[in-house]
Design a protein around this motif. Structure first.
Motif, mmCIF file in Angstrom:
data_model
loop_
_atom_site.group_PDB
_atom_site.id
_atom_site.type_symbol
_atom_site.label_atom_id
_atom_site.label_comp_id
_atom_site.label_asym_id
_atom_site.label_seq_id
_atom_site.Cartn_x
_atom_site.Cartn_y
_atom_site.Cartn_z
ATOM 1 N N LEU A 215 0.842 -1.022 0.101
ATOM 2 C CA LEU A 215 -0.252 0.057 0.176
ATOM 3 C C LEU A 215 1.116 1.048 0.051
ATOM 4 C CD1 LEU A 215 -2.740 -1.306 2.650
ATOM 5 C CD2 LEU A 215 -2.951 -1.080 0.272
ATOM 6 N N ASP A 216 0.195 2.302 -0.114
ATOM 7 C CA ASP A 216 1.026 3.505 -0.183
ATOM 8 C C ASP A 216 1.865 3.832 1.305
ATOM 9 O OD1 ASP A 216 2.036 6.117 -0.689
ATOM 10 O OD2 ASP A 216 0.118 7.159 -0.141
ATOM 11 N N GLY A 217 3.300 3.875 1.218
ATOM 12 C CA GLY A 217 4.050 4.028 2.479
ATOM 13 C C GLY A 217 4.804 5.002 2.591
ATOM 14 N N GLY A 218 6.071 5.101 3.061
ATOM 15 C CA GLY A 218 6.669 6.229 3.094
ATOM 16 C C GLY A 218 6.235 7.232 4.182
ATOM 17 N N SER A 219 5.948 8.456 3.929
ATOM 18 C CA SER A 219 5.381 9.463 4.709
ATOM 19 C C SER A 219 3.860 9.499 4.970
ATOM 20 C CB SER A 219 5.621 10.940 4.418
ATOM 21 O OG SER A 219 5.338 11.287 2.921
ATOM 22 N N SER A 220 3.227 8.667 4.068
ATOM 23 C CA SER A 220 1.791 8.128 4.347
ATOM 24 C C SER A 220 1.610 7.204 5.263
ATOM 25 C CB SER A 220 1.241 7.616 3.050
ATOM 26 O OG SER A 220 1.378 8.548 1.993
ATOM 27 N N THR A 221 2.610 6.359 5.740
ATOM 28 C CA THR A 221 2.491 5.103 6.661
ATOM 29 C C THR A 221 1.898 5.569 7.682
ATOM 30 O OG1 THR A 221 4.544 4.161 5.774
ATOM 31 C CG2 THR A 221 3.720 3.351 7.658
ATOM 32 N N GLY A 222 0.681 4.870 8.207
ATOM 33 C CA GLY A 222 -0.039 5.100 9.170
ATOM 34 C C GLY A 222 -0.624 3.556 9.954
ATOM 35 N N PHE A 223 -0.968 3.491 11.114
ATOM 36 C CA PHE A 223 -1.444 2.064 11.679
ATOM 37 C C PHE A 223 -2.422 2.814 13.051
ATOM 38 C CE2 PHE A 223 -1.311 -1.270 14.712
ATOM 39 C CZ PHE A 223 -1.467 -2.550 13.914
ATOM 40 N N PHE A 224 -3.378 2.001 13.053
ATOM 41 C CA PHE A 224 -4.303 1.969 14.134
ATOM 42 C C PHE A 224 -4.772 0.643 14.824
ATOM 43 C CE2 PHE A 224 -8.632 2.139 15.663
ATOM 44 C CZ PHE A 224 -8.764 2.640 16.882
ATOM 45 N N PHE A 225 -4.674 0.302 16.001
ATOM 46 C CA PHE A 225 -5.706 -0.841 16.461
ATOM 47 C C PHE A 225 -6.081 -0.512 17.843
ATOM 48 C CE2 PHE A 225 -6.002 -4.784 18.620
ATOM 49 C CZ PHE A 225 -6.214 -5.780 17.869
ATOM 50 N N ASP A 226 -7.264 -0.670 17.995
ATOM 51 C CA ASP A 226 -8.224 -0.530 19.232
ATOM 52 C C ASP A 226 -7.790 -1.856 20.166
ATOM 53 O OD1 ASP A 226 -9.885 -0.122 21.181
ATOM 54 O OD2 ASP A 226 -11.523 0.090 20.019
ATOM 55 N N ARG A 227 -7.358 -1.500 21.287
ATOM 56 C CA ARG A 227 -6.940 -2.630 22.241
ATOM 57 C C ARG A 227 -7.967 -2.962 23.440
ATOM 58 N NH1 ARG A 227 -0.571 -2.599 23.759
ATOM 59 N NH2 ARG A 227 -1.177 -0.458 24.655
ATOM 60 N N GLY A 228 -9.081 -2.025 22.963
ATOM 61 C CA GLY A 228 -10.179 -2.289 24.083
ATOM 62 C C GLY A 228 -10.075 -1.494 25.245
ATOM 63 N N PRO A 229 -11.131 -1.606 26.222
ATOM 64 C CA PRO A 229 -11.434 -0.623 27.132
ATOM 65 C C PRO A 229 -10.086 -0.842 28.246
ATOM 66 C CG PRO A 229 -13.421 -1.947 26.863
ATOM 67 C CD PRO A 229 -12.372 -2.459 25.962
ATOM 68 N N GLY A 230 -9.722 0.512 28.605
ATOM 69 C CA GLY A 230 -8.838 0.641 29.778
ATOM 70 C C GLY A 230 -7.430 0.405 29.263
ATOM 71 N N ARG A 231 -7.066 0.333 27.787
ATOM 72 C CA ARG A 231 -5.891 0.230 27.221
ATOM 73 C C ARG A 231 -5.983 1.347 25.917
ATOM 74 N NH1 ARG A 231 -3.089 -5.540 26.556
ATOM 75 N NH2 ARG A 231 -1.293 -3.919 26.647
ATOM 76 N N ASP A 232 -4.660 1.961 26.180
ATOM 77 C CA ASP A 232 -4.429 3.011 24.864
ATOM 78 C C ASP A 232 -4.487 2.197 23.637
ATOM 79 O OD1 ASP A 232 -4.464 5.055 26.635
ATOM 80 O OD2 ASP A 232 -2.371 4.973 27.080
#
Length: 251
Positions: A215-232
């Motif tokens: 996928l588009d990388g370099g300066s576009s690289t991003g990631f998100f994961f919801d670890r659930g209640p009580g955790r960032d």
């Protein structure tokens, strides 16, 4: 030495990975792999999921560089996605590069640029990653990105991948048996190195990668994961605004 034997020593796991299993169908892992020949290391944030429980969602962020949401996390949460990465490439005028379908709506047209070698898409039946020439369009596709290049095919790294221009990378991969992973590297590597790393058994995934695409990388690289209640949540913000995102949502 056979090709499969050679691949087995290209990249190997480096130490214990950080892992959190949310359910049997969803897990986060931060894994590091090393290439024994020169000690090069790569660390990646990974969201593992199954196609039986999750579908893809393409989030279109609009035609302007001003972000539609203040953060990556906000964008994914607004769409009910439990995890996601940045999406496909885009032109200097902010138009997407290649075919894009978001919520069943066609945002941009099919293109034949060499880099756009494959399509990742989702419909009511499952998730698919196919070569451009094998793609069969149909009106039930809800989410789609045309992207590339292909990194792994039939368990082997694709020949001819660039061995220059190391940068952060974003990708999606599958064992073609219902297991999928979206990932973003926190360290820089070439496309050839990423293909070899994903094809090396156990280096970045616990299962054999059958196919993977960039996928588009370099300066576009991003990631998100919801670890659930009580955790960032786990977040890796892009260094610049992007046109679209690829998320995973419960079916």
């Amino acid at each position: 030495m056979s090709v499969s034997s050679a691949l087995a020593v290209d990249w190997i796991p480096a130490g214990e990975s950080e892992r959190q299993d949310i359910s049997a169908d969803l897990a986060y892992s931060k894994r590091t792999a090393v290439r024994p020949s020169d000690g090069k290391r790569v660390t990646a944030h990974l969201a593992f999921f199954t196609s039986r429980a999750f579908r893809l969602e393409v989030i279109d962020l609009g035609e302007r560089p001003e972000p539609a949401h203040p953060t990556l996390e906000a964008a994914f949460r607004a769409e009910g996605c439990v995890a996601g990465v940045n999406g496909g490439f885009f032109h200097p005028d902010w138009q997407p590069l290649g075919l894009v379908i978001s919520k069943g709506q066609r945002i941009h047209r099919f293109e034949t640029a060499k880099i756009l070698s494959g399509l990742i898409y989702s419909d009511d039946r499952g998730i698919y990653l196919v070569r451009r020439g094998r793609f069969q369009d149909h009106p039930q596709i809800r989410a789609l990105l045309q992207t590339g290049p292909f990194l792994v095919e039939h368990g082997r790294p694709v020949r001819g991948l660039s061995a220059t221009d190391p940068r952060r990378r974003t990708f999606i991969a599958t064992d073609w048996r219902g297991h999928w992973v979206i990932g973003a590297t926190a360290s820089s590597l070439t496309l050839a190195e990423l293909g070899e790393g994903l094809a090396s058994p156990g280096a970045l995934t616990p299962w054999r990668v059958d196919r993977a695409i960039n996928l588009d990388g370099g300066s576009s690289t991003g990631f998100f994961f919801d670890r659930g209640p009580g955790r960032d949540p786990v977040t890796l913000e892009p260094w610049k605004p992007v046109r679209n995102l690829l998320g995973i949502c419960a079916r």
